[in-house]
Design a protein around this motif. Structure first.
Motif, PDB file in Angstrom:
ATOM      1  N   VAL A  21     -47.952   7.589  14.348  1.00 22.59           N
ATOM      2  CA  VAL A  21     -46.720   8.204  14.817  1.00 22.59           C
ATOM      3  C   VAL A  21     -45.619   7.901  13.797  1.00 22.59           C
ATOM      4  CG1 VAL A  21     -46.101   6.196  16.225  1.00 22.59           C
ATOM      5  CG2 VAL A  21     -45.202   8.434  16.833  1.00 22.59           C
ATOM      6  N   SER A  22     -44.700   8.819  13.635  1.00 26.16           N
ATOM      7  CA  SER A  22     -43.610   8.608  12.687  1.00 26.16           C
ATOM      8  C   SER A  22     -42.394   8.018  13.400  1.00 26.16           C
ATOM      9  CB  SER A  22     -43.199   9.933  12.034  1.00 26.16           C
ATOM     10  OG  SER A  22     -42.553  10.767  12.987  1.00 26.16           O
ATOM     11  N   ALA A  23     -41.502   7.444  12.622  1.00 27.44           N
ATOM     12  CA  ALA A  23     -40.252   6.927  13.181  1.00 27.44           C
ATOM     13  C   ALA A  23     -39.463   8.070  13.800  1.00 27.44           C
ATOM     14  CB  ALA A  23     -39.441   6.212  12.100  1.00 27.44           C
ATOM     15  N   GLY A  24     -39.536   9.239  13.194  1.00 25.68           N
ATOM     16  CA  GLY A  24     -38.857  10.414  13.742  1.00 25.68           C
ATOM     17  C   GLY A  24     -39.388  10.789  15.116  1.00 25.68           C
ATOM     18  N   GLN A  25     -40.705  10.734  15.273  1.00 27.27           N
ATOM     19  CA  GLN A  25     -41.304  11.015  16.581  1.00 27.27           C
ATOM     20  C   GLN A  25     -40.858   9.986  17.611  1.00 27.27           C
ATOM     21  OE1 GLN A  25     -45.351  11.279  14.731  1.00 27.27           O
ATOM     22  NE2 GLN A  25     -45.696  12.657  16.462  1.00 27.27           N
ATOM     23  N   LEU A  26     -40.844   8.730  17.201  1.00 26.13           N
ATOM     24  CA  LEU A  26     -40.407   7.682  18.121  1.00 26.13           C
ATOM     25  C   LEU A  26     -38.949   7.882  18.519  1.00 26.13           C
ATOM     26  CD1 LEU A  26     -42.143   4.549  16.554  1.00 26.13           C
ATOM     27  CD2 LEU A  26     -42.781   5.764  18.656  1.00 26.13           C
ATOM     28  N   SER A  27     -38.141   8.330  17.581  1.00 27.35           N
ATOM     29  CA  SER A  27     -36.742   8.618  17.868  1.00 27.35           C
ATOM     30  C   SER A  27     -36.631   9.730  18.910  1.00 27.35           C
ATOM     31  CB  SER A  27     -36.013   9.015  16.581  1.00 27.35           C
ATOM     32  OG  SER A  27     -34.706   9.437  16.864  1.00 27.35           O
ATOM     33  N   GLU A  28     -37.409  10.797  18.723  1.00 26.13           N
ATOM     34  CA  GLU A  28     -37.390  11.915  19.673  1.00 26.13           C
ATOM     35  C   GLU A  28     -37.875  11.488  21.052  1.00 26.13           C
ATOM     36  OE1 GLU A  28     -39.465  15.350  18.207  1.00 26.13           O
ATOM     37  OE2 GLU A  28     -38.463  15.221  16.258  1.00 26.13           O
ATOM     38  N   GLU A  29     -38.958  10.730  21.082  1.00 23.57           N
ATOM     39  CA  GLU A  29     -39.549  10.307  22.357  1.00 23.57           C
ATOM     40  C   GLU A  29     -38.649   9.353  23.133  1.00 23.57           C
ATOM     41  OE1 GLU A  29     -43.517   8.761  21.957  1.00 23.57           O
ATOM     42  OE2 GLU A  29     -44.085  10.429  20.641  1.00 23.57           O
ATOM     43  N   THR A  30     -37.942   8.503  22.431  1.00 24.63           N
ATOM     44  CA  THR A  30     -37.127   7.485  23.100  1.00 24.63           C
ATOM     45  C   THR A  30     -35.680   7.909  23.311  1.00 24.63           C
ATOM     46  OG1 THR A  30     -36.551   6.431  20.996  1.00 24.63           O
ATOM     47  CG2 THR A  30     -38.528   5.611  22.149  1.00 24.63           C
ATOM     48  N   GLY A  31     -35.224   8.891  22.546  1.00 22.03           N
ATOM     49  CA  GLY A  31     -33.828   9.295  22.628  1.00 22.03           C
ATOM     50  C   GLY A  31     -32.900   8.395  21.831  1.00 22.03           C
ATOM     51  N   LEU A  32     -33.469   7.486  21.054  1.00 19.87           N
ATOM     52  CA  LEU A  32     -32.657   6.597  20.216  1.00 19.87           C
ATOM     53  C   LEU A  32     -32.347   7.280  18.888  1.00 19.87           C
ATOM     54  CD1 LEU A  32     -34.615   3.265  20.780  1.00 19.87           C
ATOM     55  CD2 LEU A  32     -32.364   3.862  21.689  1.00 19.87           C
ATOM     56  N   PRO A  33     -31.198   6.996  18.297  1.00 20.54           N
ATOM     57  CA  PRO A  33     -30.858   7.595  17.002  1.00 20.54           C
ATOM     58  C   PRO A  33     -31.878   7.191  15.927  1.00 20.54           C
ATOM     59  CG  PRO A  33     -28.946   6.498  17.972  1.00 20.54           C
ATOM     60  CD  PRO A  33     -30.130   6.125  18.807  1.00 20.54           C
ATOM     61  N   ALA A  34     -32.200   8.138  15.057  1.00 20.05           N
ATOM     62  CA  ALA A  34     -33.195   7.904  14.005  1.00 20.05           C
ATOM     63  C   ALA A  34     -32.863   6.690  13.129  1.00 20.05           C
ATOM     64  CB  ALA A  34     -33.364   9.168  13.157  1.00 20.05           C
ATOM     65  N   PRO A  35     -31.603   6.489  12.705  1.00 21.67           N
ATOM     66  CA  PRO A  35     -31.307   5.312  11.882  1.00 21.67           C
ATOM     67  C   PRO A  35     -31.586   3.992  12.620  1.00 21.67           C
ATOM     68  CG  PRO A  35     -29.514   6.891  11.724  1.00 21.67           C
ATOM     69  CD  PRO A  35     -30.422   7.361  12.818  1.00 21.67           C
ATOM     70  N   THR A  36     -31.327   3.974  13.917  1.00 23.78           N
ATOM     71  CA  THR A  36     -31.593   2.781  14.716  1.00 23.78           C
ATOM     72  C   THR A  36     -33.091   2.520  14.795  1.00 23.78           C
ATOM     73  OG1 THR A  36     -29.605   3.148  16.032  1.00 23.78           O
ATOM     74  CG2 THR A  36     -31.288   1.717  17.003  1.00 23.78           C
ATOM     75  N   VAL A  37     -33.864   3.564  15.053  1.00 25.28           N
ATOM     76  CA  VAL A  37     -35.316   3.426  15.122  1.00 25.28           C
ATOM     77  C   VAL A  37     -35.860   2.956  13.780  1.00 25.28           C
ATOM     78  CG1 VAL A  37     -37.505   4.659  15.433  1.00 25.28           C
ATOM     79  CG2 VAL A  37     -35.587   5.085  17.001  1.00 25.28           C
ATOM     80  N   GLN A  38     -35.352   3.511  12.688  1.00 22.74           N
ATOM     81  CA  GLN A  38     -35.837   3.101  11.366  1.00 22.74           C
ATOM     82  C   GLN A  38     -35.558   1.621  11.107  1.00 22.74           C
ATOM     83  OE1 GLN A  38     -37.783   5.079   9.319  1.00 22.74           O
ATOM     84  NE2 GLN A  38     -38.103   3.042   8.491  1.00 22.74           N
ATOM     85  N   LYS A  39     -34.378   1.166  11.489  1.00 25.50           N
ATOM     86  CA  LYS A  39     -34.026  -0.245  11.308  1.00 25.50           C
ATOM     87  C   LYS A  39     -34.952  -1.137  12.140  1.00 25.50           C
ATOM     88  CE  LYS A  39     -29.666  -1.611  11.279  1.00 25.50           C
ATOM     89  NZ  LYS A  39     -28.308  -1.997  11.732  1.00 25.50           N
ATOM     90  N   ILE A  40     -35.198  -0.737  13.373  1.00 24.65           N
ATOM     91  CA  ILE A  40     -36.070  -1.503  14.261  1.00 24.65           C
ATOM     92  C   ILE A  40     -37.505  -1.509  13.733  1.00 24.65           C
ATOM     93  CG2 ILE A  40     -37.131  -1.491  16.561  1.00 24.65           C
ATOM     94  CD1 ILE A  40     -34.334  -0.540  17.584  1.00 24.65           C
ATOM     95  N   VAL A  41     -37.985  -0.344  13.310  1.00 21.83           N
ATOM     96  CA  VAL A  41     -39.345  -0.224  12.780  1.00 21.83           C
ATOM     97  C   VAL A  41     -39.515  -1.134  11.563  1.00 21.83           C
ATOM     98  CG1 VAL A  41     -40.842   1.382  11.515  1.00 21.83           C
ATOM     99  CG2 VAL A  41     -39.892   2.028  13.738  1.00 21.83           C
ATOM    100  N   THR A  42     -38.508  -1.196  10.718  1.00 26.69           N
ATOM    101  CA  THR A  42     -38.573  -2.065   9.541  1.00 26.69           C
ATOM    102  C   THR A  42     -38.741  -3.523   9.963  1.00 26.69           C
ATOM    103  OG1 THR A  42     -37.237  -0.536   8.242  1.00 26.69           O
ATOM    104  CG2 THR A  42     -37.312  -2.826   7.476  1.00 26.69           C
ATOM    105  N   ARG A  43     -37.983  -3.959  10.939  1.00 28.01           N
ATOM    106  CA  ARG A  43     -38.081  -5.344  11.412  1.00 28.01           C
ATOM    107  C   ARG A  43     -39.428  -5.616  12.085  1.00 28.01           C
ATOM    108  NH1 ARG A  43     -32.108  -6.754  13.882  1.00 28.01           N
ATOM    109  NH2 ARG A  43     -30.966  -6.464  11.938  1.00 28.01           N
ATOM    110  N   LEU A  44     -39.880  -4.663  12.895  1.00 25.52           N
ATOM    111  CA  LEU A  44     -41.154  -4.833  13.589  1.00 25.52           C
ATOM    112  C   LEU A  44     -42.323  -4.847  12.611  1.00 25.52           C
ATOM    113  CD1 LEU A  44     -40.468  -2.470  16.626  1.00 25.52           C
ATOM    114  CD2 LEU A  44     -40.551  -4.980  16.675  1.00 25.52           C
ATOM    115  N   THR A  45     -42.217  -4.071  11.551  1.00 30.96           N
ATOM    116  CA  THR A  45     -43.253  -4.048  10.522  1.00 30.96           C
ATOM    117  C   THR A  45     -43.240  -5.364   9.755  1.00 30.96           C
ATOM    118  OG1 THR A  45     -43.098  -1.645  10.349  1.00 30.96           O
ATOM    119  CG2 THR A  45     -44.136  -2.784   8.516  1.00 30.96           C
TER     120      THR A  45
END
Length: 131
Positions: A21-45
């Motif tokens: 799944v892409s960060a963009g997909q996660l952003s769409e699914e969760t309703g969170l802004p894409a930059p926020t999801v990208q920042k979170i994904v970076t930390r989780l990775t």
């Protein structure tokens, strides 16, 4: 950020076993802004909870089974060690009561109890859909 990280990880876990799944997909699914999801994904990775790969067929996947990832793992990945107070850490004393505080020796017990409670909540439970 911890609450958003839980939301992102729960969404990612619903894709477990499927295509990445892409960060963009996660952003769409969760309703969170894409930059926020990208920042979170970076930390989780970085914390080893998500695995990221680039290119065709790339994207994100859980780094281990959802049942082996806990709420404590997620919170610590984005916020650092779980604690109600940081006064027990070396060099972090910002409290004027530090020298005379009768509770300070007990904070490690409280902090461990809090972490233990969060460690007992697996990602599988967080990803369940409510009835």
């Amino acid at each position: 950020m911890a609450d958003y990280a839980v939301v992102v990880m729960a969404a990612a876990s619903r894709h477990c076993g499927a295509a990445r799944v892409s960060a963009g997909q996660l952003s769409e699914e969760t309703g969170l802004p894409a930059p926020t999801v990208q920042k979170i994904v970076t930390r989780l990775t970085s914390a080893g909870l998500l695995r990221s790969s680039r290119g065709v067929g790339g994207g994100l996947k859980l780094a281990r089974p959802a049942a082996a990832i806990t709420l404590a793992d997620i919170v610590e990945a984005v916020e650092g060690p779980i604690a109600l107070t940081a006064c027990i850490e070396q060099g972090r004393a910002e409290c004027t009561l530090e020298e005379a505080c009768a509770i300070r020796p007990h904070w490690p017990i409280v902090n461990e109890a809090l972490r233990g409670a969060l460690a007992n909540v697996p990602l599988t439970k967080l990803a369940e859909t409510a009835n």
